[in-house]
Design an enzyme around this catalytic site. Structure first.
Site, PDB file in Angstrom:
ATOM      1  N   CYS A  37       7.129  -4.823   7.715  1.00 14.40           N
ATOM      2  CA  CYS A  37       7.316  -4.747   8.812  1.00 14.40           C
ATOM      3  C   CYS A  37       8.719  -5.350   9.343  1.00 14.40           C
ATOM      4  CB  CYS A  37       6.038  -5.744   9.676  1.00 14.40           C
ATOM      5  SG  CYS A  37       4.362  -5.211   9.370  1.00 14.40           S
TER       6      CYS A  37
HETATM    7  N1  LIG Z   1       1.038  -4.754   5.976  1.00 13.06           N
HETATM    8  C1  LIG Z   1       1.146  -5.386   7.181  1.00 13.06           C
HETATM    9  O1  LIG Z   1       1.241  -6.668   7.063  1.00 13.06           O
HETATM   10  C2  LIG Z   1       1.094  -4.667   8.504  1.00 13.06           C
HETATM   11  C3  LIG Z   1       1.026  -5.530   9.631  1.00 13.06           C
HETATM   12  C4  LIG Z   1       0.836  -4.802  10.959  1.00 13.06           C
HETATM   13  C5  LIG Z   1       1.236  -3.510  10.751  1.00 13.06           C
HETATM   14  N2  LIG Z   1       1.487  -2.878   9.696  1.00 13.06           N
HETATM   15  C6  LIG Z   1       1.706  -1.328   9.907  1.00 13.06           C
HETATM   16  O2  LIG Z   1       0.401  -0.642   9.551  1.00 13.06           O
HETATM   17  C7  LIG Z   1       0.867   0.739   8.978  1.00 13.06           C
HETATM   18  C8  LIG Z   1       0.171   0.757   7.415  1.00 13.06           C
HETATM   19  O3  LIG Z   1       0.753  -0.339   6.614  1.00 13.06           O
HETATM   20  P1  LIG Z   1      -0.062  -0.706   5.467  1.00 13.06           P
HETATM   21  O4  LIG Z   1       0.832  -1.895   5.167  1.00 13.06           O
HETATM   22  O5  LIG Z   1      -1.263  -0.752   5.669  1.00 13.06           O
HETATM   23  O6  LIG Z   1       0.457   0.542   4.444  1.00 13.06           O
HETATM   24  P2  LIG Z   1      -0.172   0.858   3.160  1.00 13.06           P
HETATM   25  O7  LIG Z   1       0.900   1.687   2.250  1.00 13.06           O
HETATM   26  O8  LIG Z   1      -1.092  -0.526   2.483  1.00 13.06           O
HETATM   27  O9  LIG Z   1      -1.497   1.752   3.491  1.00 13.06           O
HETATM   28  C9  LIG Z   1      -1.293   3.076   4.287  1.00 13.06           C
HETATM   29  C10 LIG Z   1      -2.326   3.952   3.389  1.00 13.06           C
HETATM   30  O10 LIG Z   1      -2.112   5.284   3.822  1.00 13.06           O
HETATM   31  C11 LIG Z   1      -2.555   6.126   2.951  1.00 13.06           C
HETATM   32  N3  LIG Z   1      -1.873   7.365   3.494  1.00 13.06           N
HETATM   33  C12 LIG Z   1      -0.440   7.898   3.353  1.00 13.06           C
HETATM   34  N4  LIG Z   1      -0.531   9.280   3.985  1.00 13.06           N
HETATM   35  C13 LIG Z   1      -1.896   9.569   3.966  1.00 13.06           C
HETATM   36  C14 LIG Z   1      -2.268  10.984   4.605  1.00 13.06           C
HETATM   37  N5  LIG Z   1      -1.431  11.816   4.898  1.00 13.06           N
HETATM   38  N6  LIG Z   1      -3.554  10.773   4.505  1.00 13.06           N
HETATM   39  C15 LIG Z   1      -4.335  10.093   4.143  1.00 13.06           C
HETATM   40  N7  LIG Z   1      -4.031   8.796   3.734  1.00 13.06           N
HETATM   41  C16 LIG Z   1      -2.587   8.642   3.520  1.00 13.06           C
HETATM   42  C17 LIG Z   1      -1.644   5.767   1.618  1.00 13.06           C
HETATM   43  O11 LIG Z   1      -2.202   6.226   0.593  1.00 13.06           O
HETATM   44  C18 LIG Z   1      -2.087   4.028   1.885  1.00 13.06           C
HETATM   45  O12 LIG Z   1      -3.207   3.920   1.241  1.00 13.06           O
HETATM   46  C19 LIG Z   1       2.492   0.662   8.952  1.00 13.06           C
HETATM   47  O13 LIG Z   1       2.786   1.444  10.287  1.00 13.06           O
HETATM   48  C20 LIG Z   1       2.796  -0.658   9.060  1.00 13.06           C
HETATM   49  O14 LIG Z   1       3.975  -0.817   9.791  1.00 13.06           O
HETATM   50  C21 LIG Z   1       1.281  -3.252   8.517  1.00 13.06           C
END
Ligand SMILES: NC(=O)c1ccc[n+]([C@@H]2O[C@H](COP(=O)([O-])OP(=O)(O)OC[C@H]3O[C@@H](n4cnc5c(N)ncnc54)[C@H](O)[C@@H]3O)[C@@H](O)[C@H]2O)c1
Length: 447
Positions: free
Chosen positions: A284
C-alpha cells in the site's frame, strides 16, 4: 375480480437482493483470496453466508479447501471451521461466480515498471464477472485504486451486456483498510467507507457490509470512497517521510530522534506519532500515492508532497547502508567481506509479508559492496528475490557472535533483543527495537 384480492408483484432485483443479504442467504463470491480477500471471505462465512473464494492461484485454492491458512491475520481454526462446514469453498473455476448474488473484487493493483497504475487485474476480473452478470447481483470493488476507477473503468465493462446499473445490478467501491499484524483493529472491527454508483447500489452495498461490520459510512460516490483510501495512505506516506527526514537530520545534529518523538508524543493534541525506519514497504504505502499522482497529472495537477515523500522514503535504505558502512569503519572493518546478519525482512512488525520491503533493498545494497549476508525472520522462513533463494538462519548465539554486524530492519516481537545485544559485536538498530535493553548497549548504533 374480488376487491380484496392482493395482486403479487414480482420483486424487483433490489428488493430480492436486499432480502437475501439481510437473511444472509445471498451467495457471496470473493475474487482474489489474498491478504484482503481471505479475511473477508472468512468473516462473511462465519456469519452464515455461503462463500466461494475464486482465485487463479491453484495453490491457494487447494490450501483453502484443505482448511490450511496462509494469511497471518486469519485465525487457523476459524478458517478450518468454515471450510469444514461447507460455508467457504475455493475454486479456480470462474464459472462458479455465476451462482453468486454478491461478488467482491480483491485483486492486486500494482504499478507498472514506470510507476503508472496497473489496473489490468481489475479489468481482467471485471470482464470475467461481466460475462456472467445477471440481474440481482451486487459487485463491490475493494482493491485500492485511483479516484474514478469504479465508474470510468468497471462500470462500462459491466454495463456492456445491456444490464442497467442501479436497476438490474448494483456496483459499489468500498476500500479495504486492513492493517496486517494489527491485533486490535481487524477486518471485523475496522469501520468501512462505501460509495455506490446509485443510491440503490449504496443501500444494498451498505446492507451487505453491515452484516459483519458495525460501522459503514456511506459517501456520495465511489470516487469519494476511492479518494478516501488513497488519501489515508498518502497521509501515512507523507508523515513517515517527514519523520524519516527528521531522523536523518537528527543523525547530523547528534540528537536522538526517538527521544524527540517520545517527548513530542506527550503533547495531548495536534501531534500524531510516526516512527522512522529503513523505508516503507508492503502493498500500500509505497504504491498507492502513485495512483493519485498519476490521476492528478491528467488534470494538470502536480502532487508535490507525494513525490517528495516518495523521494525521501526511497532514500532510507541508502541511509541505512551508509550507517552500516560507517559503524563497521569505526571498528576498523570494511563492509567488503564482513558478515552481516539482517534481523527481519518483513516490511513491518509481526507479519510475514516481504513485498516491497525496504529490507530487500538494504540487502541488495550491501551485496553490491561484497558483504556476506544472512537473515533471520521468524515470520519469513524463506523467500525468492531477483532469482536468488534466501532461507532464514536460526538466531543462535553462534550466528550472533559470528556476525560483524547485526542489522535490525524489522522489530518482530518474537526476537529477544537483549540476547542480540549481549551476543553481537555490533548492532545497527533502525527501529529502536533495543529500547528496553538495559546496560551494555554501547555496541548499538541507533537510527
Ligand atoms: N495487503 C494489504 O495490507 C492491503 C490493505 C488494504 C488494501 N489492499 C489492497 O487490496 C488489493 C489486494 O491486495 P492483497 O494484498 O490482498 O493482494 P494479494 O496478492 O495478497 O491477493 C490478491 C489475489 O488475487 C489473485 N488474483 C490476481 N488476479 C486474479 C484474477 N484475474 N482472477 C482471480 N484471482 C486473481 C491472486 O492470485 C491473489 O491470490 C490491492 O489493491 C491492495 O492495494 C491491500
Amino acid at each position: 375480480m374480488n376487491a380484496l384480492t392482493v395482486i403479487e408483484q414480482p420483486l424487483v432485483p433490489l428488493e430480492q437482493l436486499t432480502r437475501k443479504v439481510l437473511a444472509r442467504t445471498a451467495a457471496v463470491g470473493v475474487a482474489g483470496v489474498g491478504y484482503v480477500g481471505l479475511p473477508l471471505a472468512v468473516e462473511k462465512a462465519k456469519v452464515g453466508f455461503s462463500v466461494i473464494g475464486y482465485d487463479r492461484n491453484a495453490i491457494r485454492v487447494d490450501q483453502i479447501n484443505n482448511g490450511l491458512n496462509y494469511i497471518g491475520d486469519v485465525d487457523d481454526r476459524e478458517l478450518a471451521e468454515v471450510v469444514e462446514s461447507g460455508r467457504l469453498i475455493a475454486t479456480t473455476d470462474v464459472a462458479k461466480l455465476s451462482r453468486c448474488d454478491v461478488i467482491v473484487i480483491c485483486v492486486p493493483t500494482p504499478l507498472t515498471p514506470n510507476l503508472d497504475p496497473d489496473i489490468s487485474y481489475i479489468r481482467a476480473v471485471g470482464e470475467l464477472v461481466a460475462a456472467q452478470l445477471h440481474p440481482g447481483q451486487l459487485i463491490c470493488l475493494e482493491s485500492t485504486t485511483y479516484p474514478g476507477t469504479t465508474q470510468e473503468v468497471l462500470l462500462p465493462i459491466l454495463s456492456a451486456g445491456g444490464l442497467t446499473c442501479g436497476e438490474d445490478f448494483f456496483l459499489c467501491f468500498s476500500p479495504e483498510r486492513v492493517d496486517p499484524g494489527n491485533a486490535r483493529y481487524t477486518t471485523k472491527n475496522t469501520s468501512k467507507v462505501l460509495g455506490g454508483v446509485t443510491a440503490a447500489c449504496a443501500e444494498v452495498g451498505a446492507a451487505f457490509y453491515r452484516q459483519t461490520i458495525a460501522e459503514v459510512l456511506v459517501v456520495s460516490s465511489p470516487k469519494v470512497a476511492e479518494m478516501t483510501k488513497v488519501f489515508e495512505n498518502t497521509f501515512r506516506a507523507v508523515n513517515i517521510a517527514m519523520v524519516n527526514e527528521m531522523a536523518m537530520l537528527c543523525a547530523r545534529l547528534d540528537v536522538d530522534i526517538w527521544e524527540v518523538i517520545d517527548a513530542a508524543a506527550t503533547k495531548p493534541f495536534g501531534i500524531m506519532r510516526f516512527d522512522p525506519g529503513p523505508g516503507v514497504g508492503g502493498h500500500c504505502i509505497p504504491l498507492d500515492p502513485f495512483y493519485l499522482a498519476w490521476k492528478a497529472r491528467e488534470y494538470d495537477f502536480h502532487v508535490r508532497f507525494i513525490e517528495l515523500a516518495g523521494e525521501i522514503n526511497v532514500q532510507m535504505p541508502y541511509f541505512v547502508r551508509d550507517m552500516i558502512v560507517r559503524a563497521l569503519n569505526r571498528r576498523g572493518r570494511a563492509v567488503n567481506g564482513s558478515r552481516i546478519l539482517i534481523l527481519g525482512v518483513a516490511y513491518k512488525r509481526d507479519i510475514d509479508d516481504h513485498r516491497e520491503s525496504p529490507a530487500l533493498k538494504v540487502m541488495d545494497l550491501l551485496a553490491l559492496e561484497q558483504a556476506s549476508i544472512e537473515y533471520h525472520d521468524p515470520h519469513v522462513p524463506s523467500f525468492n528475490d531477483k532469482g536468488r533463494s534466501w532461507h532464514s538462519v536460526p538466531l543462535s548465539d553462534d550466528e550472533l557472535k559470528a556476525a560483524d554486524c547485526v542489522v535490525i530492519l524489522t522489530d518482530h516481537a518474537a526476537v529477544d533483543y537483549a540476547r542480540v545485544v549481549q551476543r553481537a559485536e555490533l548492532v545497527v538498530d533502525t527501529r529502536n527495537a533495543t529500547r528496553d535493553v538495559r546496560g551494555g548497549t554501547t555496541n548499538v548504533v541507533l537510527l
